[in-house]
Design an enzyme around this catalytic site. Sequence first.
Site, short mmCIF file in Angstrom:
data_model
loop_
_atom_site.label_atom_id
_atom_site.label_comp_id
_atom_site.label_asym_id
_atom_site.label_seq_id
_atom_site.Cartn_x
_atom_site.Cartn_y
_atom_site.Cartn_z
N TYR A 74 10.19 -52.12 5.27
CA TYR A 74 9.76 -53.43 5.76
C TYR A 74 9.64 -53.38 7.28
O TYR A 74 10.63 -53.39 8.00
CB TYR A 74 10.74 -54.53 5.36
CG TYR A 74 10.85 -54.77 3.87
CD1 TYR A 74 9.92 -54.27 2.97
CD2 TYR A 74 11.91 -55.52 3.36
CE1 TYR A 74 10.03 -54.50 1.61
CE2 TYR A 74 12.02 -55.78 2.00
CZ TYR A 74 11.08 -55.25 1.13
OH TYR A 74 11.20 -55.49 -0.22
N GLY A 79 5.80 -67.42 -6.29
CA GLY A 79 4.43 -66.97 -6.55
C GLY A 79 3.59 -66.74 -5.31
O GLY A 79 2.40 -67.06 -5.29
#
Length: 330
Positions: free
Chosen positions: A54, A206
């Site tokens: 990351y 989502g």
Amino acid sequence: MRTRTIGGTQVSCLGIGAMSFADFYGPTTEENSFAILDAARAAGVTHIDTSNVYGMGRSERTIGAWLAANPGAREGVHIATKAGIPRAADGKRVFDNSLAHMERELDGSLARLGTDCVDLFYVHRYQAAIPVEDVAGTMGRLVEKGKCKAIGFSEIAPSTLRRAHAEHPVAAVQSEYSLSTRLPEMGLLQACEELGVALVAFSPVGRSLLTDTPITRERIAANPFLASNPRMMEPNLSANLKIVEGFRALAAEMGLSAAALAIAWGLHKGGHVVSIPGTRSVAHFAELVTGAEAELTAEDMARVETVLPIGWCHGDRYSRDQWVGPENYC
């Protein structure tokens, strides 16, 4: 804050998905990430989930800097990180689950985090060329060396989990799981519960579709991952945005934000589910905490799944290139 168990340790049911500390979904600052971590600490959120890739270590460095600035904070947090995706010279995605690679990368993570041991160390992507029993054994050696307390895998199939767990106890499996991604219900959710393994759900809102303010088309276009993601491409995006209007209306009727209801739904799918949303907004984080604290009845769950029935989302969750690595099943 309700708790769940990961490898015998009690952690908050809501965690922080720390990819957001590395500009993945938009620019951020160390100061802003510190504010998220401060808010999490105040709310009783103890699980922080990051990875060596990351921001090429930026997320871990940020967490390490926050820990250094807050003496005593390390004892109150459960830190997970991942490795297994080395940078390839030709840009292609490759995986390496060898002991030499995993230990070297874990050592780098420990240095960036400023700790001598992480609570959970995942195989970020399973290297299928190596028997998973051997990979689990490799990870077990890192536990024996005291560099991690428990092991996990990301995006593996239930059958792979069972084989790995038979070799060495697996504490957690990280997988995308939300109202828009229900595949874990086809065996992974059940296998984790049976084996006493936590299912750590990433992207539980989502990728913003399950919020009151879905990501704009301009931001999608500026993000290479989202711009090539089938669910964020037309005509799928417009279809999905239209469908979730009913979900947002239901959330408002229940007195919750859409994001809070999405979090609450996921956590009510099993007492072994840990949700790790990522955010760059303290206000949005407060919504997520509200969702973790919300109580839903069986009737509430049924109403949610009537508005967003399984299979409602248009488009695959990954493109062909993005599917390289995660295990498909069923």
